[in-house]
Design a protein around this motif. Structure first.
Motif, mmCIF file in Angstrom:
data_model
loop_
_atom_site.group_PDB
_atom_site.id
_atom_site.type_symbol
_atom_site.label_atom_id
_atom_site.label_comp_id
_atom_site.label_asym_id
_atom_site.label_seq_id
_atom_site.Cartn_x
_atom_site.Cartn_y
_atom_site.Cartn_z
ATOM 1 N N ARG A 43 15.055 -31.975 -8.267
ATOM 2 C CA ARG A 43 14.863 -32.440 -6.649
ATOM 3 C C ARG A 43 13.398 -32.301 -6.179
ATOM 4 N NH1 ARG A 43 18.787 -29.490 -4.507
ATOM 5 N NH2 ARG A 43 18.045 -27.507 -4.900
ATOM 6 N N HIS A 44 12.914 -31.089 -6.599
ATOM 7 C CA HIS A 44 11.303 -31.139 -6.275
ATOM 8 C C HIS A 44 10.427 -32.060 -7.060
ATOM 9 C CE1 HIS A 44 7.792 -28.994 -4.586
ATOM 10 N NE2 HIS A 44 7.503 -29.119 -5.829
ATOM 11 N N THR A 45 10.699 -32.334 -8.185
ATOM 12 C CA THR A 45 9.765 -33.193 -9.071
ATOM 13 C C THR A 45 9.965 -34.694 -8.546
ATOM 14 O OG1 THR A 45 10.001 -31.368 -10.783
ATOM 15 C CG2 THR A 45 8.873 -33.568 -11.229
ATOM 16 N N TRP A 46 11.293 -35.080 -8.332
ATOM 17 C CA TRP A 46 11.366 -36.448 -7.952
ATOM 18 C C TRP A 46 10.603 -36.706 -6.629
ATOM 19 C CZ3 TRP A 46 12.686 -40.886 -9.697
ATOM 20 C CH2 TRP A 46 13.563 -40.999 -10.784
ATOM 21 N N THR A 48 7.914 -35.220 -5.475
ATOM 22 C CA THR A 48 6.522 -34.739 -5.357
ATOM 23 C C THR A 48 5.609 -35.294 -6.759
ATOM 24 O OG1 THR A 48 7.073 -32.717 -6.615
ATOM 25 C CG2 THR A 48 6.661 -32.463 -4.145
ATOM 26 N N ARG A 49 6.297 -35.112 -7.990
ATOM 27 C CA ARG A 49 5.582 -35.796 -9.169
ATOM 28 C C ARG A 49 6.544 -36.662 -9.916
ATOM 29 N NH1 ARG A 49 3.884 -32.159 -12.495
ATOM 30 N NH2 ARG A 49 5.836 -30.761 -12.020
ATOM 31 N N PRO A 50 6.992 -37.798 -9.594
ATOM 32 C CA PRO A 50 8.467 -38.357 -10.432
ATOM 33 C C PRO A 50 7.585 -38.704 -11.741
ATOM 34 C CG PRO A 50 7.578 -39.692 -8.444
ATOM 35 C CD PRO A 50 7.005 -38.385 -8.271
ATOM 36 N N ALA A 54 9.253 -38.036 -17.010
ATOM 37 C CA ALA A 54 9.118 -38.361 -18.411
ATOM 38 C C ALA A 54 8.957 -37.621 -19.503
ATOM 39 C CB ALA A 54 8.616 -39.877 -18.571
ATOM 40 N N THR A 55 7.306 -36.969 -18.954
ATOM 41 C CA THR A 55 6.798 -36.000 -20.008
ATOM 42 C C THR A 55 7.568 -34.846 -20.031
ATOM 43 O OG1 THR A 55 4.649 -36.806 -18.741
ATOM 44 C CG2 THR A 55 4.652 -34.627 -20.176
ATOM 45 N N ALA A 56 8.424 -34.298 -19.021
ATOM 46 C CA ALA A 56 9.300 -33.158 -19.447
ATOM 47 C C ALA A 56 10.400 -33.649 -20.288
ATOM 48 C CB ALA A 56 9.999 -33.004 -18.078
ATOM 49 N N GLU A 122 11.734 -22.865 -6.654
ATOM 50 C CA GLU A 122 11.666 -24.017 -5.652
ATOM 51 C C GLU A 122 11.069 -23.678 -4.396
ATOM 52 O OE1 GLU A 122 14.627 -27.589 -4.149
ATOM 53 O OE2 GLU A 122 15.433 -25.576 -4.869
ATOM 54 N N TRP A 123 11.393 -22.444 -4.050
ATOM 55 C CA TRP A 123 10.550 -21.966 -2.737
ATOM 56 C C TRP A 123 8.797 -22.124 -3.036
ATOM 57 C CZ3 TRP A 123 12.292 -22.030 1.969
ATOM 58 C CH2 TRP A 123 13.700 -21.729 2.310
ATOM 59 N N HIS A 124 8.556 -21.512 -4.022
ATOM 60 C CA HIS A 124 7.100 -21.368 -4.395
ATOM 61 C C HIS A 124 6.512 -22.707 -4.522
ATOM 62 C CE1 HIS A 124 6.247 -16.919 -4.647
ATOM 63 N NE2 HIS A 124 7.658 -16.936 -4.224
ATOM 64 N N ALA A 125 7.255 -23.609 -5.409
ATOM 65 C CA ALA A 125 6.901 -24.787 -5.527
ATOM 66 C C ALA A 125 6.491 -25.847 -4.249
ATOM 67 C CB ALA A 125 7.732 -25.753 -6.538
#
Length: 227
Positions: A43-46, A48-50, A54-56, A122-125
């Motif tokens: 949820r967060h990565t999509w 903010t840094r989509p 792929a790297t993950a 997720e709160w901290h990110a």
């Protein structure tokens, strides 16, 4: 010798972000459904840094296929998987399961919808500067260091680069705009590192609104800022 920072990030940087999302969360993913921690990461990565997804997926799959051998273990040139509560023989299969879920999300465009943060990670990110502020200035030692909450806030504002203060103002506005229940605001500030109660007579949300107004006001110059 241990991995350099550059080599760590190149080979394991995003894998590390995925596994940090499991702090305090079970590795309860199944081939059919991602667990709470991976859903929070997606949820967060999509949003903010989509491009990092792929790297993950690549780093998770590569680690699962080629775990560190005895030489790398002896030299310390490896990434240590944190304890996620799984037996060691199941770790590789679990990492592959995570990679499969991330790949499925990328290929199908299935994205967890926006929601209130669920996990500590997720709160901290989502609110990194607010976490820095609450955890650094409102720990249990705050009453010994400052006369009151406003004094602690003023210390942050006068000693912090204005760009970071502006980031904090934005994060406070975002958190308040979520219009959560009061119990959820209490949970939010606790997850973000606050170890003291808001000052009387404020509720958690009322104090956050007071903070937002206070840090947006005029600021004096008391020396070099944190930055």
């Amino acid at each position: 010798m241990p991995l350099s920072s550059l080599e760590h990030d190149r080979r394991y940087g995003e894998l590390d972000q995925v596994l940090r999302a499991y702090a305090g969360q079970p590795a309860d993913d199944t081939p059919e459904e991602p667990g709470v921690a991976l859903t929070a990461y997606l949820r967060h990565t999509w949003h903010t840094r989509p491009w990092a997804l792929a790297t993950a997926e690549t780093q998770l799959r590569e680690y699962a296929r080629n775990p560190p051998g005895r030489l790398r273990l002896r030299l310390g040139e490896f990434y240590a998987i944190p304890d996620v509560g799984l037996p060691e023989p199941e770790i590789q299969q679990w990492l592959t399961c995570l990679a499969d879920h991330i790949r499925h999300s990328i290929e199908t465009g299935e994205v967890p919808p926006p929601a209130t943060a669920v996990t500590h990670w997720e709160w901290h990110a989502r609110f990194p500067e607010l976490a820095q502020f609450l955890g650094g200035w409102f720990s249990q030692d705050m009453p010994d260091e400052f006369t009151d909450h406003d004094a602690a806030t003023d210390d942050y504002v006068t000693g912090t680069d204005r760009h970071l203060v502006a980031r904090l103002a934005g994060e406070l506005a975002e958190l308040l705009a979520l219009d959560l229940d009061e119990s959820d605001y209490a949970l939010a500030v606790a997850e973000l590192g606050m170890e003291v109660d808001p000052p009387a007579p404020y509720s958690p949300s009322g104090w956050l609104a007071h903070l937002a107004a206070r840090i947006s006001g005029p600021r004096a110059d008391y020396g070099p800022p944190r930055g």
